[in-house]
Design a protein around this motif. Structure first.
Motif, PDB file in Angstrom:
ATOM      1  N   ARG A  92       0.831  -1.196   0.000  1.00 28.52           N
ATOM      2  CA  ARG A  92       0.000   0.000   0.000  1.00 28.52           C
ATOM      3  C   ARG A  92       0.865   1.244   0.000  1.00 28.52           C
TER       4      ARG A  92
ATOM      5  N   ASP B  45      -4.604   4.324  -2.252  1.00 29.14           N
ATOM      6  CA  ASP B  45      -4.731   2.989  -2.825  1.00 29.14           C
ATOM      7  C   ASP B  45      -4.423   2.966  -4.320  1.00 29.14           C
TER       8      ASP B  45
ATOM      9  N   SER C 251      -0.762   2.454  -5.004  1.00 24.56           N
ATOM     10  CA  SER C 251      -0.091   1.357  -4.302  1.00 24.56           C
ATOM     11  C   SER C 251       0.563   0.391  -5.284  1.00 24.56           C
TER      12      SER C 251
END
Length: 152
Positions: free
Chosen positions: A26, A30, A33
């Motif tokens: 992460r 998000d 990530s």
């Protein structure tokens, strides 16, 4: 069902790759990530993944789901190692007690075995918090958790 299986396998192998490389899953967001970026890249090779990534709900990408998959992969690795260790003629199980900074009892769990040409191999299985570090209680605790029940 076949599409879901294909996508799930892509997710598992992506998580396995990140674990093996020691990369973070992460980021601050998000979307940026490593996990999502790698899945975006893999859409070209896994056509079913492209369709799934286009869905509006990402429940199958939640952090809890990722953690559960990683935990399952870890248990499979541990099971594989213990099965290999059981084939060896000589091995030892080492459990040592220590305390963390907040004075909670913890045990380290290692397996030492002899392989090949009398080479000693030592595998660290885990560090587990335990309410009591007496021998019989430690064995009972490990038996019921992720490492001990593989040994019995």
């Amino acid at each position: 069902m076949e599409n879901a299986h294909s996508v799930l396998m892509a997710i598992f192998t992506t998580l396995r790759f990140l674990c093996r490389q020691g990369l973070s899953f992460r980021g601050h967001e998000d979307v940026s990530s490593n996990f999502i970026q790698l899945l975006e890249l893999r859409k070209e090779d896994v056509p079913d993944l492209k369709e799934w990534m286009g869905l509006s709900s990402y429940k199958w990408l939640l952090h809890d789901i990722q953690n559960e998959i990683i935990d399952s992969l870890g248990k499979l690795v541990l099971l594989s190692e213990v099965c290999e260790m059981k084939k060896r003629e000589h091995f030892a199980i080492m459990v040592e007690e220590t305390c963390d900074i907040s004075i909670h009892g913890q045990v380290t769990f290692c397996i030492q075995s002899v392989v090949g040409n009398l080479t000693i191999r030592e595998d660290f299985v885990g560090l587990y918090e335990t309410p009591n570090t007496e021998g019989k209680n430690t064995f009972w605790y490990l038996e019921g958790h992720s490492c001990g029940h593989f040994l019995l």
